[in-house]
Design an enzyme around this catalytic site. Structure first.
Site, PDB file in Angstrom:
ATOM      1  N   LYS A  15       0.765  -1.070  -0.041  1.00 38.85           N
ATOM      2  CA  LYS A  15       0.024   0.079  -0.117  1.00 38.85           C
ATOM      3  C   LYS A  15       0.911   1.279  -0.125  1.00 38.85           C
ATOM      4  O   LYS A  15       2.072   1.181   0.121  1.00 38.85           O
ATOM      5  CB  LYS A  15      -0.896   0.056   1.183  1.00 38.85           C
ATOM      6  CG  LYS A  15      -1.880  -1.346   1.144  1.00 38.85           C
ATOM      7  CD  LYS A  15      -2.886  -1.095   2.338  1.00 38.85           C
ATOM      8  CE  LYS A  15      -3.916  -2.500   2.377  1.00 38.85           C
ATOM      9  NZ  LYS A  15      -4.760  -2.292   3.511  1.00 38.85           N
ATOM     10  N   TYR A  55     -12.576  -2.736  -3.179  1.00 40.22           N
ATOM     11  CA  TYR A  55     -13.090  -2.627  -1.810  1.00 40.22           C
ATOM     12  C   TYR A  55     -14.716  -2.739  -1.710  1.00 40.22           C
ATOM     13  O   TYR A  55     -15.311  -2.053  -0.697  1.00 40.22           O
ATOM     14  CB  TYR A  55     -12.655  -1.620  -0.803  1.00 40.22           C
ATOM     15  CG  TYR A  55     -11.077  -1.847  -0.514  1.00 40.22           C
ATOM     16  CD1 TYR A  55     -10.826  -2.878  -0.073  1.00 40.22           C
ATOM     17  CD2 TYR A  55     -10.053  -0.826  -0.511  1.00 40.22           C
ATOM     18  CE1 TYR A  55      -9.521  -3.372   0.726  1.00 40.22           C
ATOM     19  CE2 TYR A  55      -8.728  -1.227   0.133  1.00 40.22           C
ATOM     20  CZ  TYR A  55      -8.526  -2.502   0.612  1.00 40.22           C
ATOM     21  OH  TYR A  55      -7.187  -2.703   1.087  1.00 40.22           O
ATOM     22  N   ASN A 118      -1.883  -0.045   7.287  1.00 44.39           N
ATOM     23  CA  ASN A 118      -1.406  -1.475   7.802  1.00 44.39           C
ATOM     24  C   ASN A 118      -0.438  -2.106   6.386  1.00 44.39           C
ATOM     25  O   ASN A 118      -0.302  -3.406   6.333  1.00 44.39           O
ATOM     26  CB  ASN A 118      -2.567  -2.456   8.330  1.00 44.39           C
ATOM     27  CG  ASN A 118      -3.719  -2.587   7.049  1.00 44.39           C
ATOM     28  OD1 ASN A 118      -3.398  -2.162   5.879  1.00 44.39           O
ATOM     29  ND2 ASN A 118      -4.505  -3.400   7.412  1.00 44.39           N
ATOM     30  N   HIS A 121      -1.817  -5.614   1.395  1.00 40.79           N
ATOM     31  CA  HIS A 121      -2.921  -6.062   1.139  1.00 40.79           C
ATOM     32  C   HIS A 121      -2.650  -7.535   0.724  1.00 40.79           C
ATOM     33  O   HIS A 121      -1.689  -8.021  -0.093  1.00 40.79           O
ATOM     34  CB  HIS A 121      -3.732  -5.437   0.375  1.00 40.79           C
ATOM     35  CG  HIS A 121      -4.720  -6.302  -0.394  1.00 40.79           C
ATOM     36  ND1 HIS A 121      -6.056  -6.307   0.170  1.00 40.79           N
ATOM     37  CD2 HIS A 121      -4.821  -7.174  -1.512  1.00 40.79           C
ATOM     38  CE1 HIS A 121      -6.809  -7.247  -0.355  1.00 40.79           C
ATOM     39  NE2 HIS A 121      -6.170  -7.890  -1.618  1.00 40.79           N
ATOM     40  N   GLU A 132      -9.900 -10.466  -7.421  1.00 41.65           N
ATOM     41  CA  GLU A 132      -8.807  -9.312  -7.622  1.00 41.65           C
ATOM     42  C   GLU A 132      -7.705  -9.203  -8.771  1.00 41.65           C
ATOM     43  O   GLU A 132      -7.334  -8.340  -9.134  1.00 41.65           O
ATOM     44  CB  GLU A 132      -8.171  -9.378  -6.152  1.00 41.65           C
ATOM     45  CG  GLU A 132      -9.233  -8.894  -5.050  1.00 41.65           C
ATOM     46  CD  GLU A 132      -8.609  -8.979  -3.567  1.00 41.65           C
ATOM     47  OE1 GLU A 132      -7.419  -9.359  -3.688  1.00 41.65           O
ATOM     48  OE2 GLU A 132      -9.369  -8.736  -2.680  1.00 41.65           O
TER      49      GLU A 132
HETATM   50  P1  DAT Z   1      -7.694  -6.919   5.174  1.00 39.10           P
HETATM   51  O1  DAT Z   1      -6.869  -5.820   4.507  1.00 39.10           O
HETATM   52  O2  DAT Z   1      -7.047  -7.950   6.365  1.00 39.10           O
HETATM   53  O3  DAT Z   1      -8.291  -8.150   4.233  1.00 39.10           O
HETATM   54  P2  DAT Z   1     -10.394  -6.014   5.372  1.00 39.10           P
HETATM   55  O4  DAT Z   1     -10.714  -6.570   4.123  1.00 39.10           O
HETATM   56  O5  DAT Z   1     -11.443  -6.369   6.307  1.00 39.10           O
HETATM   57  O6  DAT Z   1      -9.054  -6.450   5.753  1.00 39.10           O
HETATM   58  O7  DAT Z   1     -10.322  -4.278   5.189  1.00 39.10           O
HETATM   59  C1  DAT Z   1      -9.589  -3.759   4.150  1.00 39.10           C
HETATM   60  C2  DAT Z   1      -8.775  -2.645   4.517  1.00 39.10           C
HETATM   61  O8  DAT Z   1      -9.524  -1.569   5.098  1.00 39.10           O
HETATM   62  C3  DAT Z   1      -7.764  -2.936   5.836  1.00 39.10           C
HETATM   63  O9  DAT Z   1      -6.552  -3.540   5.324  1.00 39.10           O
HETATM   64  C4  DAT Z   1      -7.579  -1.801   6.522  1.00 39.10           C
HETATM   65  C5  DAT Z   1      -8.891  -1.052   6.309  1.00 39.10           C
HETATM   66  N1  DAT Z   1      -9.780  -1.302   7.538  1.00 39.10           N
HETATM   67  C6  DAT Z   1     -10.442  -2.371   8.163  1.00 39.10           C
HETATM   68  N2  DAT Z   1     -10.951  -1.999   8.996  1.00 39.10           N
HETATM   69  C7  DAT Z   1     -10.705  -0.807   9.413  1.00 39.10           C
HETATM   70  C8  DAT Z   1     -10.879   0.006  10.526  1.00 39.10           C
HETATM   71  N3  DAT Z   1     -11.873  -0.413  11.654  1.00 39.10           N
HETATM   72  N4  DAT Z   1     -10.467   1.246  10.518  1.00 39.10           N
HETATM   73  C9  DAT Z   1      -9.919   1.890   9.514  1.00 39.10           C
HETATM   74  N5  DAT Z   1      -9.421   1.157   8.474  1.00 39.10           N
HETATM   75  C10 DAT Z   1      -9.808  -0.439   8.325  1.00 39.10           C
HETATM   76 MG    MG Z   2      -9.559  -7.929   2.782  1.00 40.05          MG
END
Ligand code: DAT
Ligand code: MG
Length: 156
Positions: A15, A55, A118, A121, A132
């Site tokens: 990212k 997303y 974080n 991805h 994806e």
């Molecule tokens: P992952 O990236 O582990 O698959 P996800 O698909 O649930 O997680 O979410 C996608 C991204 O969205 C994640 O990497 C960071 C952001 N995100 C998720 N939950 C969040 C939150 N509570 N606050 C801020 N950003 C968040």
């Molecule tokens: Mg995800």
């Protein structure tokens, strides 16, 4: 005999925060070291259109606008890795979505501390990975090549 599902593929992306912090090499190194095969790689400035498709499941989340802003704030490096169980193994290597809960030794556990930054991805399922990969790459951008260590790591 060949290890099963050696052609499984997943999408991993560094990212914008990971690119800015020069973590691309360290992240690629972890996947190479594990034995996975790189079959696609590119750097790009992502469009909001592509991200909203990527997303789409998060559209209604309160953090969605800031997620889009962050993900379009600079270039990302997106990759396709191939190998046995690569989808699940990549998720383990990347670590918990929230770095505060990610184990040391994972990418997020070693390089980040907050969920909104974080670093990386990784697709979360076989179906998600297929969706994806098609979204981010054209078929011709993925290379079908033989790794010279394949007979050692894949033939059991
Ligand atoms: P992952 O990236 O582990 O698959 P996800 O698909 O649930 O997680 O979410 C996608 C991204 O969205 C994640 O990497 C960071 C952001 N995100 C998720 N939950 C969040 C939150 N509570 N606050 C801020 N950003 C968040
Ligand atoms: Mg995800």
């Amino acid at each position: 005999m060949c290890v099963p599902d050696v052609r499984e593929q997943t999408l991993v992306a560094v990212k914008p925060d990971g690119v800015q912090r020069r973590l691309v090499g360290q992240i690629i190194r972890r996947f190479e070291q594990r034995g996975f095969k790189l079959v696609g790689l590119k750097m790009l400035q992502v469009s909001e259109d592509l991200l909203s498709q990527h997303y789409c499941a998060l559209r209604k989340k309160p953090f969605y606008p800031s997620l889009l802003h962050y993900m379009t704030s600079g270039p990302v490096v997106v990759m396709v890795w191939e190998g046995h169980n690569v989808v699940q193994t990549s998720r383990v290597m990347v670590g918990h979505t929230n770095p505060a809960e990610a184990q040391a030794g994972t990418v997020r556990g070693d390089f980040s501390f907050h969920v909104s930054r974080n670093v990386v991805h990784a697709s979360d399922s076989l179906e998600g990975a297929q969706r994806e990969i098609q979204l981010w790459f054209q078929g011709k951008e993925l290379l079908n090549w033989d790794c010279c260590d394949q007979s050692i790591t894949c033939e059991v």
